[in-house]
Structures are given as structure tokens and as C-alpha cells.
Motif scaffolding. Structure first.
Motif, PDB file in Angstrom:
ATOM      1  N   HIS A  93       0.850  -1.186   0.000  1.00  0.00           N
ATOM      2  CA  HIS A  93       0.000   0.000   0.000  1.00  0.00           C
ATOM      3  C   HIS A  93       0.889   1.241   0.000  1.00  0.00           C
TER       4      HIS A  93
ATOM      5  N   GLU B 190       2.181  -4.033  -7.406  1.00  0.00           N
ATOM      6  CA  GLU B 190       0.838  -4.466  -7.006  1.00  0.00           C
ATOM      7  C   GLU B 190       0.298  -3.703  -5.800  1.00  0.00           C
TER       8      GLU B 190
ATOM      9  N   VAL C  16      -1.673  -1.355  -3.449  1.00  0.00           N
ATOM     10  CA  VAL C  16      -2.904  -0.562  -3.445  1.00  0.00           C
ATOM     11  C   VAL C  16      -2.529   0.844  -2.982  1.00  0.00           C
TER      12      VAL C  16
ATOM     13  N   HIS D  93      -0.415   4.636 -12.660  1.00  0.00           N
ATOM     14  CA  HIS D  93       0.069   3.261 -12.673  1.00  0.00           C
ATOM     15  C   HIS D  93       0.357   2.880 -14.118  1.00  0.00           C
TER      16      HIS D  93
ATOM     17  N   GLN E 169      -1.974  -1.910 -14.613  1.00  0.00           N
ATOM     18  CA  GLN E 169      -3.351  -1.856 -14.141  1.00  0.00           C
ATOM     19  C   GLN E 169      -3.326  -2.006 -12.624  1.00  0.00           C
ATOM     20  N   GLY E 170      -3.699  -0.949 -11.909  1.00  0.00           N
ATOM     21  CA  GLY E 170      -3.589  -0.960 -10.463  1.00  0.00           C
ATOM     22  C   GLY E 170      -4.918  -0.979  -9.750  1.00  0.00           C
ATOM     23  N   GLU E 171      -4.843  -1.174  -8.445  1.00  0.00           N
ATOM     24  CA  GLU E 171      -6.017  -1.118  -7.591  1.00  0.00           C
ATOM     25  C   GLU E 171      -5.883   0.104  -6.695  1.00  0.00           C
TER      26      GLU E 171
ATOM     27  N   VAL F 104      -8.670  -0.297  -0.940  1.00  0.00           N
ATOM     28  CA  VAL F 104      -9.312  -1.422  -0.283  1.00  0.00           C
ATOM     29  C   VAL F 104     -10.431  -0.862   0.578  1.00  0.00           C
TER      30      VAL F 104
ATOM     31  N   THR G  94     -15.018   3.853   1.563  1.00  0.00           N
ATOM     32  CA  THR G  94     -13.654   4.259   1.208  1.00  0.00           C
ATOM     33  C   THR G  94     -13.419   5.695   1.649  1.00  0.00           C
TER      34      THR G  94
ATOM     35  N   TYR H   2      -6.258   3.003 -13.486  1.00  0.00           N
ATOM     36  CA  TYR H   2      -7.283   2.646 -12.512  1.00  0.00           C
ATOM     37  C   TYR H   2      -8.651   2.739 -13.177  1.00  0.00           C
ATOM     38  N   GLU H   3      -9.450   1.693 -13.028  1.00  0.00           N
ATOM     39  CA  GLU H   3     -10.744   1.631 -13.693  1.00  0.00           C
ATOM     40  C   GLU H   3     -11.738   2.623 -13.080  1.00  0.00           C
TER      41      GLU H   3
ATOM     42  N   TYR I 208     -14.487   1.513 -10.566  1.00  0.00           N
ATOM     43  CA  TYR I 208     -14.204   1.226  -9.162  1.00  0.00           C
ATOM     44  C   TYR I 208     -13.869   2.475  -8.356  1.00  0.00           C
TER      45      TYR I 208
END
Length: 516
Positions: free
Chosen positions: A358, A387, A389, A408, A411-413, A416, A422, A433-434, A437
Motif C-alpha cells: 500500500h 501491485e 494498493v 500506474h 493496471q492498479g487497484e 481497499v 472508502t 485505474y478503472e 471502481y
């Protein structure tokens, strides 16, 4: 008459040569009152008066037995070494500090505790001391309660302790995560429940290969040192190189408006995590309005914390700004549960969190309270294989993110969630980042066109790749301060960007770079 004249001439020549050998350092001001004392480990003699190089003292025992006065100077012969502990007595005053430095060269004088003393230099219950140009070591094969330098008070008010141009290395303290370990290492400032410290400066020092900590402040009992009543004031930690610490680099405790700036900190928290447990490069707890700025922090090790910065328990109104953070295994910033109103702005974070997974971390440790923070105009970059977050661990609406660039290469997240919730996002820029989401009504989902974000290295001068190209679609697209919810207690959102460009709020841009 000729003989007398010749004798007088020779005396003048000898006096002039002696004066040249003294080589007064820049720390010794002209027109000081007080005496100068010289210490020569090879040619000195403790039966001397110590007041000229030819009559220098020899040992630390002699120095420790003398009561110094305001305006005195204690000069060690450059390049010489002494074993044992330096425990000077006496205090200076507001007009004339007592100065420790070197003479007859530029090589630091070495004080070696040999692992046999708890502190190599101990300034206990004294005021107005300025210490310069010493090398200090306290090596041992077993752990113990050891420090390079201890500034100690036993229940009064201490003032004006300046430590400059020291090289402190190979101090074998204690690895423990408990206080017995956290009170060992390079430089410690320790008081009691009744102590106060003012005007503490640690500047241009190098601290390396120490167990456990680089620099810390602490009290034996901090129950009275609550918000609004912090007893350490005018603490400045500036332009130091702090590296290869078994645990943390710097811990600031019980201070009001401490300033930690222009330090280079690397390879901290580098011992076995089973020994040291948790550790962060630069952090504060039980403080009011600590400022961390213009620091470069990299290669902080480990996944148990392991961040560059931390506003920890009871840290009130911490400011983290204009820092360059990269390759810290635990992440960029930790905001713990009882930390209040931190502001994180105009920083660059690159490839942080490879082990902690993170970049920003908001753990709940005390009574399930969540730390509060506003993070804006930061540029966060992760490479394709990373990877981590960006925001993790219970980051709810107490944490707010505005005008940041989250970049990123793959493709990142982003986040959480905690119980489906959030942090708040508004006006940030997202690449990798999509949108599905991310809940950000004014977010920009486009390539910000950073100049060369993954071609970076050590040094602020290498960070030019995080500027924006002139064709960037996000120029002048930042949201205003008036749209930032939360307690933004600072009077402005910064006067300049990471690169020193003056902010023009009429042409305000997301991220750490503002076009001219």
C-alpha cells in the motif's frame, strides 16, 4: 640591546606561529568572553592549564573534571582519538554558548565509547552548548543501552543545545521494539515528566549503522505532555544524512512545531523484522504541528510499517510536504488511528509499497478511531509490475484526497474498502485505474502526460520526469481549496509546488507540478 631585541623578535615569531596553529573554527566567534581549552591526545598533559596548544590537556577525564563557563571553548585536536565518555559540566548563557569543536586541521576528532559506556557524549542538565566536528562511535558485539549522544534533563528546563557536523556511526544499542530499544542509537533527547527543552538543533550530521534509532526525542513520562502542552519547542532536525538504522530514522515525540527538513534518509528499518518489529523512516507521535519537508527518503525496508513517513498516535496537525519518497518497501505515508488533521501535499511518491502493498495506510489501533488527513497535489507513480494498493486499511471519510495524480503504468487497484466504504476522492487524476471502481465526480481519467515518470534516481534533481508536458490535458484543471472538505487548518494550500514554482491559483493543476 641587540640581544634583547633579537629575543623579543623571536618571542613574537613564536607567538605568531602558535596563534596560527590554533586555527580558530567558524564556531568560535570574535570577542567572546571566556577561555579556550585545548585537548591533545598524543602530546597533551593533564597537568597543563590547557589554554594554549603547547599546554593542552590530554584526557577526557581531565575535561570531565572541569566546570566550564559561558563563553568557554573546548577544542580537540583534529584527527586525534579518545576512548571513553565525554561528560562536560557547566552551562553557557544567551550571549555566550560553550562551544566544542576542533583545532589544527579539518579531520573530525574521534570519541570511541568501545561499547563500555552508555553514552559517548552526555550533556546532562546543562544549557547553551554547541557541539561541532566530532566523530562518535560505540561499537560492541552484544546489545545494550547505548547511544552516541544523549541530551538529558532530570526535571527542569533546558535551552539551546546545538549538534552540528557530527559523524555518529556503529552504535550497538538494542533492537527491541519496546522503549529499551527505542531509546538507543545515534542521538537521543530524553527528559522527565517535568522537563522542557527549547532550541534544539541537529544539523549537517551523518548517522549510520546504528541500533536502533538515528535520532529521537522522548520523556520518561509523557502523561502531562498532551495536545496544546508539548514541552519540546523549537526543535529543528535539518540537512542530516541518516542511513542503515536497524529501526527508525527519526522519531519526534512531545514537541510543538518541530521542523524536520532537507534530510536524506535511506536503508532504515533494515534489521530482521523479527527483531525490530515495526519501523518508519521519519515519524512523529504525541506532537503538535510537526513539519516534514524537503526530505528525500528511500529504501526503507520491511512490510511491518516500512513507510517513509508516519503521523502516529496522538500526532496533531502534522504537515508532510515537498518530500521525495521512492522505493520504500512499506509505503509512503502511515496515518494511525488517533492522528488528527494531517495535511499531505506537494510530494512525489514513486514505487513505494512493494512489500507492504500500500502507498497510504490508515490502520485502526486505538478504540477503532480513524486518523484524519487531507492529501492533495501529490504525484504517486507505480511501475507496471507494482501491485501496491494506493489507499488501504480502513481509510474512510476521515481521509480525503484532492488534486492528486495516481499513475500506474499497468493496471492498479486504487483502494481497499472497509465495510463497503472508502476515503473521499475529488478532482484527482487517474491512469491505470478503472473508473468503475473509483467514486470521484470530478476525477480526470486520462494520461496526465508526465515527462518521464519511471526514469528517476536518487536526488531531487533527478525528479524532473514528474513534471507535465506542455500538452498535458490536466493543466489548470485542479479543484479550488473551497471544494476541499475537512479541516484544512493551514492558511493556504502552499505557496509553491514541489519544484519551487509559485502557485497561481487561477491556473491551478493537479499533482506536484505547476506549469509557469
Amino acid at each position: 640591546m641587540k640581544i634583547k631585541t633579537f629575543t623579543l623578535l623571536m618571542l613574537c615569531i613564536q607567538f605568531s606561529a602558535m596563534a596560527c596553529k590554533k586555527a580558530p573554527t567558524s564556531e568560535i566567534k570574535e570577542n567572546r568572553r571566556g577561555s579556550t581549552f585545548y585537548v591533545d591526545a598524543k602530546n597533551g598533559d593533564d597537568s597543563n592549564n590547557g589554554k594554549i596548544p603547547a599546554k593542552a590537556w590530554k584526557s577526557l577525564q581531565k575535561v570531565n573534571g572541569y566546570q566550564f563557563m559561558a563563553g568557554d571553548s573546548l577544542l580537540f585536536k583534529a584527527g586525534d582519538s579518545w576512548k571513553g565518555q565525554l561528560l562536560p559540566k557547566g552551562s553557557g548563557d544567551a550571549k555566550n554558548s560553550i562551544v566544542i569543536s576542533i583545532y589544527n586541521g579539518t579531520k573530525k576528532a574521534l570519541l570511541d565509547g568501545e561499547g563500555k559506556v552508555s553514552e559517548v557524549l552526555k550533556l546532562e542538565d546543562v544549557d547553551y552548548w554547541e557541539v561541532n566536528h566530532l566523530e562518535i562511535t560505540n561499537k560492541a558485539t552484544t546489545i545494550g543501552n547505548r547511544l552516541g549522544v544523549l541530551v538529558k534533563d532530570n526535571g527542569a528546563s533546558r535551552k539551546h543545545i546545538h549538534l552540528k557536523n557530527l559523524y555518529i556511526h556503529d552504535i550497538m544499542g538494542d533492537y527491541s521494539f519496546e522503549m529499551k530499544g527505542k531509546n538507543t542509537g545515534g542521538i537521543g533527547i530524553i527528559g522527565t515528566a517535568e522537563s522542557k527543552f527549547d532550541d534544539i538543533l541537529i544539523e549537517d550530521c551523518e548517522i549510520a549503522n546504528v541500533v536502533r534509532l538515528g535520532i529521537f526525542t522522548n520523556l520518561t513520562d509523557g502523561k502531562k505532555a498532551v495536545k496544546g502542552n508539548r514541552p519540546i519547542t523549537n526543535l529543528v532536525i535539518r540537512r542530516n544524512k541518516i542511513h542503515h538504522c536497524a529501526g527508525d530514522g527519526v522519531i519526534v515525540r512531545y514537541s510543538y512545531k518541530a521542523l524536520v527538513e532537507h534530510n536524506e534518509v535511506w536503508e532504515t528499518h533494515n534489521a530482521d523484522e523479527e527483531l525490530v518489529k515495526y519501523g518508519v523512516a521519519l515519524w512523529c507521535r504525541s506532537t503538535d504541528e510537526t513539519i516534514f519537508q524537503y526530505n528525500e527518503v528511500y529504501y526503507t525496508r520491511g512490510g511491518k510499517d516500512g513507510q517513509a513517513f508516519d503521523a502516529d498516535e496522538d500526532a496533531y496537525r502534522t504537515v508532510i510536504q515537498y518530500n521525495y519518497s521512492h522505493d520504500n518497501e512499506g509505503g509512503f505515508v502511515l496515518i494511525t488511528s488517533t492522528s488528527e488533521d494531517a495535511i499531505i501535499r506537494h510530494n512525489i511518491s514513486v514505487n513505494d509499497g512493494i512489500k507492504g502493498l500500500h502507498v497510504f495506510d490508515f490502520p485502526v489501533w486505538a478504540n477503532h478511531v480513524r486518523g484524519t488527513a487531507i492529501a492533495h497535489n501529490n504525484t504517486v507513480v507505480l511501475n507496471k509490475a507494482h501491485e501496491a494498493v494506493v489507499i488501504a486499511d480502513e481509510a474512510l471519510t476521515t481521509s480525503r484526497f484532492y488534486n492528486n495524480i495516481f499513475y500506474h503504468e499497468g493496471q492498479g487497484e486504487l483502494v481497499v474498502k472497509s465495510a463497503g466504504q472508502t476515503a473521499v476522492f475529488n478532482g484527482n487524476v487517474y491512469l491505470g485505474y478503472e473508473k468503475f471502481y473509483v467514486k470521484d465526480d470530478k476525477g480526470i481519467f486520462a494520461d496526465p502526460q508526465l515527462v518521464n515518470p519511471l526514469n528517476y534516481s536518487k536526488g531531487f534533481a533527478t525528479a524532473t520526469g514528474f513534471k507535465l508536458k506542455s500538452t498535458s490535458p490536466i493543466l489548470n484543471k485542479a479543484i479550488a481549496k473551497s471544494e476541499m472538505e475537512g479541516n484544512y487548518w493551514l492558511p493556504d494550500i502552499g505557496t509553491k509546488d514541489f519544484f519551487g514554482t509559485t502557485l497561481n491559483l487561477a491556473k491551478f493543476t493537479p499533482g506536484a507540478y505547476q506549469s509557469k
